[in-house]
Design a protein around this motif. Structure first.
Motif, PDB file in Angstrom:
ATOM      1  N   ASN A  26       0.813  -1.212   0.000  1.00 53.95           N
ATOM      2  CA  ASN A  26       0.000   0.000   0.000  1.00 53.95           C
ATOM      3  C   ASN A  26       0.849   1.266   0.000  1.00 53.95           C
ATOM      4  OD1 ASN A  26      -3.038  -0.776   0.402  1.00 53.95           O
ATOM      5  ND2 ASN A  26      -1.887  -2.174   1.703  1.00 53.95           N
ATOM      6  N   ILE A  27       2.100   1.159  -0.466  1.00 55.80           N
ATOM      7  CA  ILE A  27       2.985   2.319  -0.543  1.00 55.80           C
ATOM      8  C   ILE A  27       3.485   2.450  -1.972  1.00 55.80           C
ATOM      9  CG2 ILE A  27       5.199   3.255   0.201  1.00 55.80           C
ATOM     10  CD1 ILE A  27       4.625   2.287   2.967  1.00 55.80           C
ATOM     11  N   ALA A  28       3.149   3.558  -2.610  1.00 53.66           N
ATOM     12  CA  ALA A  28       3.443   3.719  -4.039  1.00 53.66           C
ATOM     13  C   ALA A  28       4.878   4.162  -4.302  1.00 53.66           C
ATOM     14  CB  ALA A  28       2.470   4.729  -4.659  1.00 53.66           C
ATOM     15  N   VAL A  29       5.505   4.860  -3.357  1.00 50.29           N
ATOM     16  CA  VAL A  29       6.840   5.418  -3.586  1.00 50.29           C
ATOM     17  C   VAL A  29       7.814   4.848  -2.557  1.00 50.29           C
ATOM     18  CG1 VAL A  29       8.225   7.516  -3.672  1.00 50.29           C
ATOM     19  CG2 VAL A  29       5.900   7.533  -4.553  1.00 50.29           C
ATOM     20  N   LYS A  30       8.937   4.343  -3.056  1.00 44.15           N
ATOM     21  CA  LYS A  30       9.955   3.743  -2.186  1.00 44.15           C
ATOM     22  C   LYS A  30      11.311   4.334  -2.581  1.00 44.15           C
ATOM     23  CE  LYS A  30       7.135  -0.442  -2.147  1.00 44.15           C
ATOM     24  NZ  LYS A  30       6.125   0.042  -3.106  1.00 44.15           N
ATOM     25  N   PHE A  31      12.026   4.885  -1.600  1.00 41.72           N
ATOM     26  CA  PHE A  31      13.304   5.554  -1.841  1.00 41.72           C
ATOM     27  C   PHE A  31      14.359   4.899  -0.966  1.00 41.72           C
ATOM     28  CE2 PHE A  31      15.884   9.691  -1.270  1.00 41.72           C
ATOM     29  CZ  PHE A  31      16.684   9.384  -2.362  1.00 41.72           C
ATOM     30  N   CYS A  32      15.396   4.360  -1.573  1.00 40.76           N
ATOM     31  CA  CYS A  32      16.460   3.670  -0.839  1.00 40.76           C
ATOM     32  C   CYS A  32      17.758   4.443  -0.991  1.00 40.76           C
ATOM     33  CB  CYS A  32      16.610   2.242  -1.355  1.00 40.76           C
ATOM     34  SG  CYS A  32      17.797   1.262  -0.411  1.00 40.76           S
ATOM     35  N   MET A  33      18.338   4.860   0.136  1.00 41.31           N
ATOM     36  CA  MET A  33      19.574   5.635   0.145  1.00 41.31           C
ATOM     37  C   MET A  33      20.742   4.746   0.581  1.00 41.31           C
ATOM     38  SD  MET A  33      17.873   9.111   1.763  1.00 41.31           S
ATOM     39  CE  MET A  33      19.019  10.268   1.033  1.00 41.31           C
ATOM     40  N   ARG A  34      21.856   5.338   0.923  1.00 40.45           N
ATOM     41  CA  ARG A  34      23.084   4.590   1.200  1.00 40.45           C
ATOM     42  C   ARG A  34      22.915   3.663   2.403  1.00 40.45           C
ATOM     43  NH1 ARG A  34      28.230   8.104   2.544  1.00 40.45           N
ATOM     44  NH2 ARG A  34      27.154   8.302   4.548  1.00 40.45           N
ATOM     45  N   ALA A  35      23.479   2.444   2.274  1.00 43.14           N
ATOM     46  CA  ALA A  35      23.522   1.498   3.387  1.00 43.14           C
ATOM     47  C   ALA A  35      24.780   1.738   4.207  1.00 43.14           C
ATOM     48  CB  ALA A  35      23.498   0.072   2.856  1.00 43.14           C
ATOM     49  N   GLU A  36      24.693   1.463   5.504  1.00 42.57           N
ATOM     50  CA  GLU A  36      25.857   1.728   6.351  1.00 42.57           C
ATOM     51  C   GLU A  36      26.746   0.500   6.530  1.00 42.57           C
ATOM     52  OE1 GLU A  36      25.044   1.803  10.813  1.00 42.57           O
ATOM     53  OE2 GLU A  36      23.101   2.365   9.982  1.00 42.57           O
ATOM     54  N   ASN A  37      26.270  -0.679   6.153  1.00 41.31           N
ATOM     55  CA  ASN A  37      27.100  -1.876   6.244  1.00 41.31           C
ATOM     56  C   ASN A  37      26.614  -2.895   5.231  1.00 41.31           C
ATOM     57  OD1 ASN A  37      24.881  -3.381   7.481  1.00 41.31           O
ATOM     58  ND2 ASN A  37      25.336  -2.194   9.331  1.00 41.31           N
ATOM     59  N   LYS A  38      27.385  -3.968   5.079  1.00 43.40           N
ATOM     60  CA  LYS A  38      27.089  -4.961   4.049  1.00 43.40           C
ATOM     61  C   LYS A  38      25.773  -5.677   4.314  1.00 43.40           C
ATOM     62  CE  LYS A  38      29.132  -8.756   1.449  1.00 43.40           C
ATOM     63  NZ  LYS A  38      30.317  -9.628   1.250  1.00 43.40           N
ATOM     64  N   LYS A  39      25.488  -6.002   5.560  1.00 44.95           N
ATOM     65  CA  LYS A  39      24.248  -6.704   5.880  1.00 44.95           C
ATOM     66  C   LYS A  39      23.036  -5.862   5.492  1.00 44.95           C
ATOM     67  CE  LYS A  39      21.709  -8.926   9.625  1.00 44.95           C
ATOM     68  NZ  LYS A  39      21.683  -9.258  11.080  1.00 44.95           N
ATOM     69  N   ILE A  75      18.076   5.238  -4.858  1.00 43.53           N
ATOM     70  CA  ILE A  75      17.241   4.622  -5.882  1.00 43.53           C
ATOM     71  C   ILE A  75      15.786   4.940  -5.537  1.00 43.53           C
ATOM     72  CG2 ILE A  75      16.464   2.452  -6.901  1.00 43.53           C
ATOM     73  CD1 ILE A  75      19.232   2.988  -7.694  1.00 43.53           C
ATOM     74  N   LEU A  76      15.069   5.523  -6.477  1.00 45.91           N
ATOM     75  CA  LEU A  76      13.681   5.925  -6.257  1.00 45.91           C
ATOM     76  C   LEU A  76      12.770   5.083  -7.134  1.00 45.91           C
ATOM     77  CD1 LEU A  76      11.679   8.024  -4.957  1.00 45.91           C
ATOM     78  CD2 LEU A  76      11.978   9.358  -7.055  1.00 45.91           C
ATOM     79  N   ILE A  77      11.757   4.460  -6.507  1.00 48.26           N
ATOM     80  CA  ILE A  77      10.725   3.738  -7.242  1.00 48.26           C
ATOM     81  C   ILE A  77       9.421   4.505  -7.080  1.00 48.26           C
ATOM     82  CG2 ILE A  77       9.384   1.614  -7.420  1.00 48.26           C
ATOM     83  CD1 ILE A  77      11.769   0.065  -6.435  1.00 48.26           C
ATOM     84  N   ILE A  78       8.874   4.970  -8.195  1.00 52.90           N
ATOM     85  CA  ILE A  78       7.577   5.649  -8.205  1.00 52.90           C
ATOM     86  C   ILE A  78       6.661   4.823  -9.097  1.00 52.90           C
ATOM     87  CG2 ILE A  78       6.297   7.725  -8.801  1.00 52.90           C
ATOM     88  CD1 ILE A  78       8.693   9.380  -8.240  1.00 52.90           C
ATOM     89  N   GLY A  79       5.705   4.131  -8.492  1.00 48.97           N
ATOM     90  CA  GLY A  79       4.855   3.235  -9.262  1.00 48.97           C
ATOM     91  C   GLY A  79       5.704   2.132  -9.856  1.00 48.97           C
ATOM     92  N   SER A  80       5.756   2.041 -11.180  1.00 46.34           N
ATOM     93  CA  SER A  80       6.553   1.013 -11.846  1.00 46.34           C
ATOM     94  C   SER A  80       7.866   1.567 -12.384  1.00 46.34           C
ATOM     95  CB  SER A  80       5.749   0.410 -13.011  1.00 46.34           C
ATOM     96  OG  SER A  80       5.404   1.424 -13.944  1.00 46.34           O
ATOM     97  N   GLU A  81       8.159   2.859 -12.145  1.00 45.33           N
ATOM     98  CA  GLU A  81       9.373   3.492 -12.670  1.00 45.33           C
ATOM     99  C   GLU A  81      10.453   3.518 -11.602  1.00 45.33           C
ATOM    100  OE1 GLU A  81      10.755   7.654 -14.898  1.00 45.33           O
ATOM    101  OE2 GLU A  81       8.759   7.454 -14.018  1.00 45.33           O
TER     102      GLU A  81
END
Length: 750
Positions: free
Chosen positions: A692-705, A730-736
């Motif tokens: 139920n969330i249309a937009v997903k934004f993933c930024m830098r990870a702080e460790n390998k796990k 990385i930004l996901i908006i709908g299917s983009e």
């Protein structure tokens, strides 16, 4: 006949002419019991029974619906569940450590005619015309095994172990059509969202759309409206695909995994596929069959070549599916020609490091989080000239986020999406907090109301007019979760009491059933002593929390005061100035700073405060459908940093916290609420929330796990997530899906 029962059935949308017959399905004992409840409470109890009647098909055992797992039912407060148990309409059992709730025969006898009446009210012909005619054929032809006529994935399946998963994964348009169909049924009260649970396999299968046993009648009615030639064509196509899929899965997994059915169609397909694998196998023999289609047997002579050939065949089948199962929808009306744009010069040929004066890493650091050793920066090309800003759309809502690598401006336009919800992920120093501040300021600049639920005290922007409530010892600011409002009849004395005790039990999981019951009874007695009853005319009176403190602290059960004394010591729900929801909803940024509270009180306050927001907006009614003005689709934007604190499972809580937030994600959008949730890991959000969330934004990870967890969901490399600079993601908006970099507040004209 109970007047409240009649009124509740009317409020549920049943036709006046059919209500007397439906009411007769309620036994006299149940009618007498419901007589003690108000109309809204009766409505909630009946709707909860219908939810369980449908959702019990989400837990299967040998193809039969055996109940709904308990955490699904937390979409409803304990009041209706308690009432249904008291009157014998539902029951619960423990199945391999999982609590499963199911309607009793008496409950089904009430729910069945109510559901049949809803099905009769469906305009099947109109539904078949609006939803593509192939969808019911696909549903009827592909949902096999224990899920037949019962469930459909609510999100794109992550695996292709089932035929329906394979089809939906390889034809996103097909998934969208199926989801629209299921969502329409849910809106009509003929489907629900619930956790799928295979009681034979002892495992959860994510959140699914679940249909009642009568779902077959819906399919039958829709199939009858489809041209027989079209239906026959797709039936044959699906059977062909299913045969190939089954054979390939059998060849990949072996007999121990899923023994192939020895039907003529499958034997023919197996012979055909083995012919394509001739250079990697030895065919030993063909066992004669009565129908003349022999069953081949073979051994593998070159495992690597065999596996490669199977992968090629699988990819070919995917292409075949995409080519032949085509969803033809009416072409959208042509859009007006775009305004001329200023040409953007290409980025420099040689990669450059980001200018520190323009992109200060400290701007994007999350100040309250621990600093960890960062990965080696990777040079990133910088688009120097910003592209021309497009003029605002009439009635549009476009929130500027940042720039794509080619210099394009990237906007978030929540009114154009299925919902206005967003999640932001990233490790320490990735820039989550600064991103949140940017979004909040952009929204406030358009006079939209924003509320920030802040557990660490560092979310609020340093610029702009911020309305801050710091909740701390002494009760300078407070809200009373037990206060009633005649204008909000969703919050009754029973509902307010149940919600309060629910939240208490979530945050104090060792509190026993008898102790919770005693707290409920104390609150009920305090309501009565204050002259507050089920009649709305009495709700102008206020139940002072200090009165409850007096009763609790003198309770004969000494453990109850020990649990609740912090609430009273901190004056959490009584104080000098009450937080005004009308003021919050009027516009601007409201910052609820919970940093000064003990950890468990932070979560308790946030939980009850979000519930009160939900009921307040519910009382204003749903956003009218078909609204063209994007701004009118939203009444409030709720931002929660470290959202894992409201979704993580706690020992003994039976994931009630998680389910509370689920309800907001699935229900609040109807009332104009956008949720913006920030955390570190995608695993902090279960499938129901993600669906139920249309937009997903993933930024830098702080460790390998952390990178491994997030990279898998976003289908990017772990290295990318470790090497992002602050503000990148990385930004996901709908299917983009796209790479962007957030423009910090210091570079914005706000």
């Amino acid at each position: 006949m109970s007047r409240d029962l009649i009124e509740a059935l009317k409020a549920m949308g049943y036709a006046d002419t059919g209500i007397p017959a439906l009411a007769e399905s309620f036994p006299p004992a149940v009618i007498n019991y419901l007589g003690d409840f108000r109309t809204q409470e009766v409505h909630d109890i009946i709707e909860t029974l219908l939810y369980i009647y449908i959702a019990q098909n989400s837990s299967s055992s040998r193809g039969r619906g055996e109940g709904v797992v308990e955490k699904s039912c937390y979409a409803y407060t304990s009041g209706p569940l308690f009432a249904l148990r008291e009157v014998g309409l539902i029951d619960s059992v423990s199945w391999h450590g999982t609590t499963v709730i199911k309607a009793t025969p008496a409950g089904e006898a009430i729910a069945r005619p109510l559901m049949e009446a809803r099905l009769r009210a469906l305009d099947i012909r109109s539904l078949a015309c609006e939803i593509h005619e192939v969808v019911p054929v696909l549903l009827a032809g592909t949902v096999k095994g224990s899920y037949v006529n019962k469930t459909l994935p609510s999100t794109l399946p992550r695996t292709e172990e089932t035929f329906i998963g394979f089809l939906l994964n390889n034809n996103p348009a097909l998934f969208e059509e199926c989801e629209r169909f299921a969502a329409r049924l849910k809106a009509a009260g003929c489907a629900v969202l619930a956790y799928a649970y295979d009681l034979d396999g002892f495992g959860a299968g994510g959140v699914v759309y679940t249909f009642p046993p009568e779902f077959a009648y819906i399919l039958k009615g829709m199939l009858e409206t489809i041209d027989p030639g079209v239906r026959e064509h797709y039936d044959m196509l699906l059977e062909s695909f299913h045969s190939t899929f089954t054979v390939l899965r059998y060849l990949v997994c072996g007999e121990d995994y899923d023994r192939i059915r020895a039907s003529p169609a499958h034997r023919r397909e197996l012979s055909r596929v083995l012919g394509l694998l001739a250079d990697s196998i030895y065919v030993l023999e063909e066992v004669p069959q009565d129908d003349g289609v022999d069953l081949p047997r073979f051994i593998i002579k070159d495992r690597d070549l065999y596996d490669a050939r199977l992968r090629d065949l699988g990819r070919a089948l995917m292409v075949d599916v995409a080519d032949k199962i085509v969803i033809d929808r009416p072409a959208p009306a042509p859009e007006p020609a775009p305004l001329p744009r200023v040409e953007v010069p290409p980025p420099p040929a040689e990669p450059q490091l980001l200018d520190e004066e323009e992109w200060d890493d400290e701007i994007f650091s999350d100040e309250e989080e621990d600093v960890v050793e960062e990965a080696t920066p990777v040079p990133v090309p910088v688009p120097r000239p910003a592209p021309a800003v497009e003029p605002p759309r009439p009635g549009g809502l476009d929130i500027f986020l940042g720039h794509a690598p080619d210099g394009r401006r990237v906007n978030w336009s929540p009114g154009r999406l299925n919902n206005g919800h967003m999640i932001i992920l990233g490790g320490s120093g990735a820039g989550k907090t600064e991103t949140i501040r940017c979004i909040a300021l952009e929204l406030a600049a358009q006079a939209l109301p924003v509320i920030m639920i802040d557990f660490h005290g560092d979310m609020a922007p340093s610029i702009g007019d911020i309305r801050t409530y710091k909740i701390r010892e002494g009760g300078e600011y407070y809200f009373n979760p037990l206060e009633l409002d005649p204008a909000i009849d969703e919050i009754t004395p029973l509902r307010a009491t149940s919600d309060f005790v629910d939240a208490i039990s979530i945050n104090f999981p060792t509190l026993g059933i008898q102790q919770r019951r005693k707290i409920k009874n104390i609150i009920k007695d305090c309501y009565r002593a204050s002259g507050i009853t089920g009649k709305t005319a009495t709700w102008t009176r206020v139940l002072d929390f200090d009165d409850i403190e007096g009763e609790i602290m003198t309770c004969e059960d000494e453990t109850i005061p020990a649990y609740l004394e912090d609430i009273f010591d901190y004056k959490l729900f009584s104080g000098e100035e009450k937080i005004s929801l009308p003021t919050i909803l009027s516009g601007g940024i409201t910052h609820i700073n919970l940093n000064a509270l003990p950890e468990n009180l932070r979560y308790l306050f946030a939980d009850l405060f979000l519930r009160r927001i939900y009921y307040t907006l519910q009382a204003t009614g749903e956003i009218p459908r078909g609204t063209d003005n994007d701004r009118e689709k939203f009444r409030l934007f709720v931002i929660v940093d470290e959202a894992k604190l409201l979704v993580s499972q706690k020992s003994g809580s039976k994931t009630a916290i998680k389910a509370v937030l689920n309800k907001y994600a699935t229900e609040m959008r109807k009332f104009g609420v956008s949720l913006i949730l920030a955390s570190q890991l995608i695993a902090h959000f279960n499938e129901e929330i993600l669906a139920n969330i249309a937009v997903k934004f993933c930024m830098r990870a702080e460790n390998k796990k952390q990178a491994q967890e997030n990279a898998k969901f976003f289908e990017v490399s772990e290295k990318d997530l470790l090497n992002f600079q602050p503000g990148e993601g990385i930004l996901i908006i709908g299917s983009e899906k796209m790479n962007i970099r957030i423009v910090p507040t210091s570079r914005r004209d706000l």
